[in-house]
Scaffold this active site. Structure first.
Site, short mmCIF file in Angstrom:
data_model
loop_
_atom_site.label_atom_id
_atom_site.label_comp_id
_atom_site.label_asym_id
_atom_site.label_seq_id
_atom_site.Cartn_x
_atom_site.Cartn_y
_atom_site.Cartn_z
N GLY A 1 -65.01 -47.28 64.60
CA GLY A 1 -64.79 -45.84 64.53
C GLY A 1 -65.60 -45.14 63.45
O GLY A 1 -65.19 -44.08 62.96
N LYS A 2 -66.75 -45.70 63.09
CA LYS A 2 -67.63 -45.08 62.09
C LYS A 2 -68.02 -43.66 62.48
O LYS A 2 -67.94 -42.74 61.67
CB LYS A 2 -68.95 -45.84 61.98
CG LYS A 2 -68.92 -47.11 61.23
CD LYS A 2 -70.30 -47.75 61.22
CE LYS A 2 -70.79 -48.11 62.59
NZ LYS A 2 -69.99 -49.12 63.28
N THR A 3 -68.48 -43.54 63.72
CA THR A 3 -69.01 -42.26 64.17
C THR A 3 -67.93 -41.19 64.16
O THR A 3 -68.14 -40.07 63.67
CB THR A 3 -69.59 -42.40 65.59
OG1 THR A 3 -70.51 -43.48 65.58
CG2 THR A 3 -70.27 -41.14 66.03
N GLY B 1 -67.77 -50.72 66.61
CA GLY B 1 -66.53 -50.44 67.32
C GLY B 1 -65.33 -50.12 66.45
O GLY B 1 -64.21 -50.06 66.94
N ASP C 1 -77.96 -44.60 64.02
CA ASP C 1 -77.76 -45.77 64.87
C ASP C 1 -78.60 -45.56 66.12
O ASP C 1 -78.41 -44.59 66.83
CB ASP C 1 -76.27 -45.88 65.24
CG ASP C 1 -75.97 -47.12 66.08
OD1 ASP C 1 -76.92 -47.79 66.51
OD2 ASP C 1 -74.79 -47.39 66.30
#
Lengths: 116, 644
Positions: free
Chosen positions: B339-341, B337, B366
């Protein structure tokens, strides 16, 4: 990398497959033993049982001997029809398995003679 | 904590390999239950250690397993012991369930509360009873031959300790499955954020839970923005986009009840602050708080934070830091949650925009993919171009299950062929060996997501590109615990390959070396070069993504320690969701965030010329090629002399 999964899942299958393939393959070329030695040396290098230098020496030696055999094999082949298998001598060191044709040969160092 | 204080005996267990439970309770935890002081009842807390638990589980059953392996394979005791002592990557889920069952049995308890790993791996955890059943089935196949032989030789067969072990594993599997599927005894609370990506992940996750037969009692939407104390573009923008997500959540996930928990000034830490949090979490569910209508007039208006600082074609400043031309692999990782993506997609877009660079593959590893949602395109296992982005960019959401199914299909045929060949014309069928092999192939090895992700990275990096320019892979990983597992996998895999090579050399006189040996040598070389790649700061770098809050900051510090210990180079630290200037509450939030940012800087900015990047919170969150590109231009370099 997919090979990793393949290997882990069906490593056992391959063991046996190799045996079958080797038993069936009657066209064993003479450099098989040397190639297997080369493979064994590569395995030892991956296991860090031998150093890069030791491997390089072994590899150079084996490759030279494989080249020699290639040179000899390049001599003119006998015309078809004139070649026949005069005899197959074999010792079997593995586990027993069914062999329909009644011919077996040793997977390791088969004494496999082809005569004119 | 609240359950315990209602007078019950409670055990709380974290099964996420990157534990945060101790941080939330404000005390150090370990693999053994430790008491947490509460006003009533009793509370014990555990952070599972999967490796240690696996070792203990194996130790207690080593003889039984070895006996079965000796009877059912052609290996000797030395070989079997060697294989049993190898580390098994990806056992967190498998052993997590077994440990839960063990801990729950060990002491008298009224409730066990489980803090799970993020979505993808929790769904894997729920598949584990099936995996256990399959393991029991393989062991049973191996044992079947022994039973048959004993009966043929000695008449009656008497079950021994090996049979007892198989029965134990079978019963464990069916017992856990029954518990998970019993809505009276098990309930799942699904926790999400009021963000579009989180909603999409929840849709997939809840569908997965439904397939596993697990009842979901409640959906908790956490950190919902309360009305601002005064006019505030950011708060109002966030509330509008959150209102849209909340409305869609209630609609799409019906009939599961939705509970909304307002964002707090600081994250709960320690039993005292948890107590106030509990009131919001466990009190009457009430009605959704009044929120502005999603379709109101200013929808989609960029907030102050999206102002462009440069022309649209300029290369963002951070690109040369994170992705110099030599870099082949850039890995984004961090807590769930944070904000990696979104960050990974932004970096890949910037890299691909550079005409001098080669092909860029943006790969999500993931199992709970968000990449397609972040880019606003439908993605799948086949890589594809992203409309609106450079044609050099390709994106893919890895499907490990599909890859495994394909591998299985290949080998199921091969096994049948093999055994038919072995049988020749005779009536004798090696039925026992056939059954072992068939069941082994049906067994999904643990850690398949990590395994196939590495396969995909290797494939992409070794592929020839037509333009001659080398390709770059930008990898979006599963949250922390599983990203570390992915990076540790090549070492573990090489141990396995070496064990197999040794066994092959040992039985060389019997079976010869053959193709398997060749493939293992190739694989060993590939793994060695992958290990070298992962530790080469010129070619590989990790970007840690975090938020300026307590729990993510602590997890990030541990992540950085572990990356250092593994020798994985870290190119940057991206602190996401920095609150821009706004209302009084936003200013208070910014002041708290500054403390966390400075603490992170003390840990991270130690000499090495790697940047700490501050990315602003914007509302709605950036989605789609254009929004991501714009967002990337707002990233700033942290300067210790300035306020963040």
């Amino acid at each position: 990398m997919v090979i990793l999964i393949d290997s882990l899942i069906i490593g056992g299958v391959r063991f046996v497959l190799d045996k079958v393939v080797q038993a069936v393959d009657k066209e064993l070329s003479d450099d098989t033993v040397l190639r297997e030695e080369l493979l064994a040396a590569q395995m030892r290098r991956e296991l860090e049982e031998i150093t890069e230098e030791e491997f390089a020496r072994t590899e150079a030696d084996l490759l030279a001997r494989i080249r020699d055999i290639r040179e000899r094999n390049r001599a003119p082949a006998p015309p078809p029809g004139e070649m026949r298998i005069a005899g197959v001598e074999a010792t079997f060191a593995g586990e027993e398995h069914e062999e329909g044709a009644g011919e077996a040969h040793d997977s390791e160092g088969a004494d496999h003679r082809r005569r004119r | 904590m609240a359950l315990a204080e209602s007078g019950r005996r409670v055990l709380v267990v974290s099964t996420d390999p990157a534990h945060s439970l101790g941080d939330a309770l404000g005390r150090a935890l370990g693999p053994r239950p430790r008491p947490v002081p509460v006003r009533r009842g009793t509370l014990q807390a555990v952070e599972l250690d999967a490796d240690a638990a696996l070792a203990r589980w194996l130790d207690q059953r080593r003889d039984g397993l070895a006996t079965i392996a000796l009877r059912g394979t052609y290996l000797d005791r030395e070989d079997v012991d060697r294989f049993l002592s190898l580390s098994l990557p990806g056992t967190d889920e498998l052993i997590g369930l077994l440990e839960l069952a063990r801990l729950a049995r060990a002491s008298p308890l009224d409730d066990v509360v489980v803090d799970t790993a993020p979505t993808g791996h929790t769904l894997r955890l729920l598949q584990m009873p099936e995996t256990l059943r399959q393991i029991a089935s393989v062991l049973d196949d191996m044992q079947a031959k022994h039973r048959f032989l004993s009966r043929s030789l000695g008449g009656q067969y008497r079950a021994d300790s090996a049979d007892a072990l198989i029965t134990e594993i079978e019963q464990e599997s069916s017992g856990i499955l029954a518990l998970l599927r019993d809505a009276e005894r098990t309930t799942f609370s699904w926790v999400m954020l009021p963000e579009a990506l989180s909603l999409e992940e929840s849709r997939d996750g809840l569908a997965g839970l439904r397939r596993s037969g697990v009842a979901v009692g409640e959906i908790v939407v956490n950190r919902v923005t309360p009305p601002p104390p005064g006019p505030c573009a950011l708060c109002e923008g966030r509330r509008r986009s959150e209102a849209a997500v909340l409305a869609e959540t209630a609609r799409a996930l019906r009939p599961i009840p939705v509970r909304v928990v307002a964002a707090r000034d600081d994250e709960p830490e320690g039993v005292g602050t948890l107590r106030t949090f509990a009131r919001a979490l466990l009190g009457p569910r009430g009605r959704l708080p009044p929120l502005p209508a999603p379709g109101s007039t200013r929808k989609g208006t960029p907030t102050a934070a999206t102002r462009r600082s440069r022309g649209p074609t300029a290369e963002p400043w951070w690109l040369s830091d994170l992705m110099p031309p030599s870099r082949r692999l850039l890995v984004f990782g961090g807590k769930g949650g944070v904000g990696k993506t979104t960050a990974a997609a932004t970096a890949a877009l910037a890299r691909a925009a550079d005409a001098r660079g080669g092909r860029v593959l943006l790969l999500s590893a993931d199992p709970a993919h968000s990449l397609g949602d972040a880019l606003s395109v439908r993605l799948g296992d086949d890589e594809r171009a992203v409309p609106g982005a450079s044609p050099r960019l390709r994106a893919r959401e890895l499907d490990a299950d599909r890859a495994l199914a394909a591998a299985r299909a290949r080998y199921r045929g091969a096994v049948d062929q093999l055994f038919d060949a072995l049988r020749g014309g005779s009536n004798l069928d090696p039925a026992f060996d056939r059954a072992v092999m068939q069941d082994l192939i049906a067994l999904a090895p643990p850690g398949i997501d990590e395994l196939f992700a590495l396969a995909a990275v290797t494939d992409a990096l070794t592929q020839e590109t037509s333009a001659g320019a080398p390709s770059t892979v930008v990898l979006d990983t599963a949250p922390t615990g599983h990203a570390l597992r992915l990076l540790a996998l090549p070492d573990a895999a090489r141990e396995w390959v070496q064990a197999l090579l040794s066994v092959l050399l040992k039985y060389r006189q019997v079976v010869g070396l053959g193709q398997l040996a060749e493939e293992l040598v190739d694989l060993s070389k590939q793994l060695r070069s992958l290990e070298a790649l992962l530790r080469d700061p010129a070619r590989t770098a990790f970007v840690a993504v975090t938020r300026p809050a307590d729990l993510p900051r602590r997890e990030t510090a541990r992540l950085l320690d572990q990356l250092d210990a593994m020798g994985i180079p870290v190119a940057g630290l991206l602190v996401n969701a920095i609150t821009p200037p706004g209302c009084a509450r936003c200013r208070r939030a910014a002041a708290r965030e500054e403390k966390h940012v400075r603490a992170l800087a003390r840990r991270f900015l130690t000499g090495a010329g790697r940047p700490m990047i501050l990315a602003p919170m914007i509302a709605p969150e950036p989605r789609g090629v254009r929004a991501l590109r714009d967002w990337g231009r707002t990233w700033r370099r942290f300067d210790p002399a300035r306020r963040p």
